[in-house]
Design a protein around this motif. Structure first.
Motif, mmCIF file in Angstrom:
data_model
loop_
_atom_site.group_PDB
_atom_site.id
_atom_site.type_symbol
_atom_site.label_atom_id
_atom_site.label_comp_id
_atom_site.label_asym_id
_atom_site.label_seq_id
_atom_site.Cartn_x
_atom_site.Cartn_y
_atom_site.Cartn_z
ATOM 1 N N VAL A 77 0.864 -1.182 0.000
ATOM 2 C CA VAL A 77 0.000 0.000 0.000
ATOM 3 C C VAL A 77 0.897 1.227 0.000
ATOM 4 O O VAL A 77 1.659 1.445 0.943
ATOM 5 C CB VAL A 77 -0.928 0.017 1.233
ATOM 6 C CG1 VAL A 77 -1.820 1.254 1.200
ATOM 7 C CG2 VAL A 77 -1.760 -1.254 1.310
ATOM 8 N N LYS A 78 0.804 2.031 -1.073
ATOM 9 C CA LYS A 78 1.664 3.212 -1.198
ATOM 10 C C LYS A 78 0.827 4.477 -1.022
ATOM 11 O O LYS A 78 -0.166 4.679 -1.732
ATOM 12 C CB LYS A 78 2.354 3.222 -2.560
ATOM 13 C CG LYS A 78 3.371 2.097 -2.740
ATOM 14 C CD LYS A 78 4.161 2.243 -4.027
ATOM 15 C CE LYS A 78 5.251 1.195 -4.131
ATOM 16 N NZ LYS A 78 6.070 1.347 -5.358
ATOM 17 N N LEU A 79 1.256 5.316 -0.094
ATOM 18 C CA LEU A 79 0.557 6.564 0.201
ATOM 19 C C LEU A 79 1.333 7.734 -0.387
ATOM 20 O O LEU A 79 1.909 8.561 0.328
ATOM 21 C CB LEU A 79 0.379 6.732 1.713
ATOM 22 C CG LEU A 79 -0.336 5.589 2.449
ATOM 23 C CD1 LEU A 79 -0.505 5.927 3.928
ATOM 24 C CD2 LEU A 79 -1.679 5.271 1.813
ATOM 25 N N ASP A 80 1.340 7.823 -1.704
ATOM 26 C CA ASP A 80 2.057 8.912 -2.365
ATOM 27 C C ASP A 80 1.319 10.234 -2.264
ATOM 28 O O ASP A 80 1.808 11.262 -2.767
ATOM 29 C CB ASP A 80 2.314 8.561 -3.828
ATOM 30 C CG ASP A 80 3.493 7.603 -3.987
ATOM 31 O OD1 ASP A 80 4.384 7.629 -3.116
ATOM 32 O OD2 ASP A 80 3.509 6.824 -4.957
ATOM 33 N N ASN A 81 0.154 10.214 -1.623
ATOM 34 C CA ASN A 81 -0.539 11.474 -1.347
ATOM 35 C C ASN A 81 0.250 12.341 -0.374
ATOM 36 O O ASN A 81 0.101 13.557 -0.340
ATOM 37 C CB ASN A 81 -1.918 11.190 -0.756
ATOM 38 C CG ASN A 81 -1.841 10.314 0.489
ATOM 39 O OD1 ASN A 81 -1.431 9.159 0.403
ATOM 40 N ND2 ASN A 81 -2.226 10.841 1.636
ATOM 41 N N TYR A 82 1.096 11.705 0.452
ATOM 42 C CA TYR A 82 1.968 12.453 1.352
ATOM 43 C C TYR A 82 3.240 12.789 0.593
ATOM 44 O O TYR A 82 4.089 11.917 0.346
ATOM 45 C CB TYR A 82 2.281 11.630 2.593
ATOM 46 C CG TYR A 82 1.081 11.304 3.468
ATOM 47 C CD1 TYR A 82 0.050 12.220 3.659
ATOM 48 C CD2 TYR A 82 0.980 10.085 4.122
ATOM 49 C CE1 TYR A 82 -1.037 11.935 4.460
ATOM 50 C CE2 TYR A 82 -0.109 9.784 4.939
ATOM 51 C CZ TYR A 82 -1.114 10.710 5.099
ATOM 52 O OH TYR A 82 -2.191 10.420 5.904
ATOM 53 N N GLY A 83 3.383 14.055 0.220
ATOM 54 C CA GLY A 83 4.409 14.443 -0.738
ATOM 55 C C GLY A 83 5.821 14.498 -0.213
ATOM 56 O O GLY A 83 6.769 14.563 -1.003
ATOM 57 N N ASP A 140 -9.052 15.058 -2.059
ATOM 58 C CA ASP A 140 -8.685 15.287 -3.457
ATOM 59 C C ASP A 140 -7.344 14.642 -3.808
ATOM 60 O O ASP A 140 -6.821 14.870 -4.901
ATOM 61 C CB ASP A 140 -8.655 16.786 -3.764
ATOM 62 C CG ASP A 140 -7.665 17.561 -2.902
ATOM 63 O OD1 ASP A 140 -7.078 16.952 -1.973
ATOM 64 O OD2 ASP A 140 -7.480 18.777 -3.135
ATOM 65 N N LYS A 141 -6.813 13.824 -2.896
ATOM 66 C CA LYS A 141 -5.551 13.140 -3.169
ATOM 67 C C LYS A 141 -5.680 11.624 -3.061
ATOM 68 O O LYS A 141 -4.681 10.906 -3.016
ATOM 69 C CB LYS A 141 -4.459 13.645 -2.212
ATOM 70 C CG LYS A 141 -4.148 15.129 -2.400
ATOM 71 C CD LYS A 141 -2.947 15.576 -1.591
ATOM 72 C CE LYS A 141 -2.626 17.043 -1.875
ATOM 73 N NZ LYS A 141 -1.431 17.516 -1.151
ATOM 74 N N TYR A 158 -10.687 9.227 4.384
ATOM 75 C CA TYR A 158 -10.718 10.331 3.446
ATOM 76 C C TYR A 158 -11.480 11.493 4.080
ATOM 77 O O TYR A 158 -12.596 11.333 4.567
ATOM 78 C CB TYR A 158 -11.422 9.932 2.152
ATOM 79 C CG TYR A 158 -10.884 8.687 1.472
ATOM 80 C CD1 TYR A 158 -9.593 8.216 1.731
ATOM 81 C CD2 TYR A 158 -11.669 7.972 0.571
ATOM 82 C CE1 TYR A 158 -9.109 7.082 1.101
ATOM 83 C CE2 TYR A 158 -11.192 6.836 -0.062
ATOM 84 C CZ TYR A 158 -9.915 6.383 0.202
ATOM 85 O OH TYR A 158 -9.447 5.250 -0.407
ATOM 86 N N SER A 159 -10.875 12.669 4.035
ATOM 87 C CA SER A 159 -11.445 13.813 4.755
ATOM 88 C C SER A 159 -11.418 15.076 3.905
ATOM 89 O O SER A 159 -10.441 15.348 3.198
ATOM 90 C CB SER A 159 -10.662 14.063 6.047
ATOM 91 O OG SER A 159 -10.689 12.924 6.894
ATOM 92 N N ALA A 160 -12.495 15.852 4.008
ATOM 93 C CA ALA A 160 -12.531 17.164 3.378
ATOM 94 C C ALA A 160 -11.616 18.113 4.148
ATOM 95 O O ALA A 160 -11.328 17.901 5.330
ATOM 96 C CB ALA A 160 -13.956 17.694 3.344
ATOM 97 N N TYR A 161 -11.179 19.153 3.465
ATOM 98 C CA TYR A 161 -10.295 20.125 4.113
ATOM 99 C C TYR A 161 -10.288 21.405 3.300
ATOM 100 O O TYR A 161 -10.737 21.449 2.156
ATOM 101 C CB TYR A 161 -8.869 19.583 4.200
ATOM 102 C CG TYR A 161 -8.131 19.631 2.879
ATOM 103 C CD1 TYR A 161 -7.209 20.642 2.604
ATOM 104 C CD2 TYR A 161 -8.383 18.681 1.884
ATOM 105 C CE1 TYR A 161 -6.551 20.698 1.386
ATOM 106 C CE2 TYR A 161 -7.744 18.742 0.662
ATOM 107 C CZ TYR A 161 -6.826 19.743 0.418
ATOM 108 O OH TYR A 161 -6.193 19.821 -0.802
ATOM 109 N N LYS A 162 -9.754 22.446 3.893
ATOM 110 C CA LYS A 162 -9.482 23.681 3.178
ATOM 111 C C LYS A 162 -8.354 24.396 3.908
ATOM 112 O O LYS A 162 -8.159 24.178 5.118
ATOM 113 C CB LYS A 162 -10.720 24.567 3.092
ATOM 114 C CG LYS A 162 -11.313 24.966 4.428
ATOM 115 C CD LYS A 162 -12.585 25.772 4.236
ATOM 116 C CE LYS A 162 -13.203 26.142 5.581
ATOM 117 N NZ LYS A 162 -14.457 26.910 5.410
ATOM 118 N N PRO A 163 -7.597 25.215 3.211
ATOM 119 C CA PRO A 163 -6.522 25.947 3.883
ATOM 120 C C PRO A 163 -7.098 26.987 4.848
ATOM 121 O O PRO A 163 -8.094 27.641 4.551
ATOM 122 C CB PRO A 163 -5.772 26.618 2.733
ATOM 123 C CG PRO A 163 -6.181 25.877 1.505
ATOM 124 C CD PRO A 163 -7.583 25.427 1.753
#
Length: 338
Positions: free
Chosen positions: A213-219, A330-331, A261-266
């Motif tokens: 399982v690869k979590l490439d969403n974490y940059g 969104d990732k 999976y979670s919604a977010y905004k800056p």
């Protein structure tokens, strides 16, 4: 008269002896009493499993890793923070024999809600401005390095600040005592997760393969997990190598992975995130080399997150460590399974 006195003394000695034996037996029973851990579902001594845990914020960039003490955490949360990096939060009930825990880093507001789900004492060194109102209102019992300093924390000389703040079991106890926090769970707390019944295991027979399982969403750290069919655990990797505990050199493992999976905004132009901990969402439950789709919801912001399968049944974890990864919605496409 002498015989009567002798019988009385003999009876008194026997009574004391039996009472002493009973006390010893009671002490032995107390020390051997076991309960199901709220964190792992495993049998643990009651003195550990019914003591409120501590939830410690840990740095996880290249300066903050490897961490110390994480092999003792029953649950680990990973969530994004500003600048593409992640922070970890280890939830500990069994930490008395650890040399140190850290490095301890600052609070983000959404972590307060995650920690509260376990009735944990939240431990951090400072905070982002958006978390300050919760701390000032005492929304959660917490130990803050900015206000407690050497009462509950210390700094090492092998790393540069702010990556060198740590705590120890004794310092944690000092801080808890200084704040007057109870170390007993709330009377209405009955645990967070459901676990497989004794003698059974959750195998997700209809799930899809998830041996890697690869979590490439974490940059920044690009973590991944590899399943070991012999141990039935997932081994953790990041920054291109095994993710180890600095105290013992052991690679971190887990029995369950939950992707939430979670919604977010800056919050602002500095990249601080407002991660939505309340609005229901989707995710994945991964264990024993398989993955299934799940949904999550909670009945109040301060309540417990529940995870359900496609049949609307609450999932049952396998006993052991659980890794919860908060994924920005969104990732999700950046995650891959092999």
């Amino acid at each position: 008269m002498k015989k009567k006195l002798f019988r009385m003394l003999t009876g008194l000695i026997l009574s004391c002896s039996l009472a002493g034996s009973s006390t010893v037996m009671a002490q032995e029973a107390d020390s051997s009493d076991t309960v199901k851990s709220y964190l792992t579902g495993e049998d643990v001594p009651a003195s550990i499993g019914r003591r409120r845990p501590v939830a410690v914020m840990l740095g996880n960039d290249r300066n903050g890793a490897p961490q110390s003490g994480l092999t003792n955490a029953g649950v680990i949360y990973e969530a994004p923070v500003e600048g593409q990096i992640t922070r970890l939060m280890g939830i500990f009930e069994d930490y008395d024999n650890l040399e140190k825990i850290g490095s301890v880093r600052s609070c983000r507001d959404y972590y307060i809600f995650y920690a509260n789900e376990f009735n944990a004492i939240y431990t951090h060194y400072g905070q982002a401005a958006y978390a300050l109102p919760y701390l000032e209102q005492h929304a959660i019992d917490n130990l803050n390095g900015l206000t407690m300093g050497s009462t509950a924390f210390f700094r090492t000389t092998d790393r540069q600040a702010p990556h060198n703040a740590y705590t120890t079991p004794q310092l944690l106890q000092n801080g808890i005592d200084a704040m007057g926090y109870s170390q007993e769970y709330k009377s209405d707390y009955t645990g967070h997760y459901l676990f497989a019944e004794d003698g059974t295991e959750t195998t997700l027979d209809n799930g899809t393969a998830a041996n890697v399982v690869k979590l490439d969403n974490y940059g920044d750290n690009h973590p991944w997990f590899e399943y070991n069919a012999d141990t039935k655990e997932y081994s953790r990797f990041q920054f291109g190598e095994a993710h180890i505990d600095e105290l013992n050199g052991q690679q971190l493992t887990c029995d369950n992975i939950i992707l939430q999976y979670s919604a977010y905004k800056p919050y602002d132009s500095n990249g601080y995130l407002n991660v939505d901990v309340m609005t229901p969402g989707q995710g994945k439950f991964i264990t024993r080399g398989k993955a299934i789709d799940i949904r999550w919801e909670k009945d109040s912001p301060w309540g417990i997150t529940h995870y359900y399968d496609a049949n609307d049944q609450e999932i049952r974890l396998n006993p052991g460590r659980t890794w919860v990864a908060i994924i920005q919605n969104d990732k999700v496409d950046s995650i891959s399974y092999q």
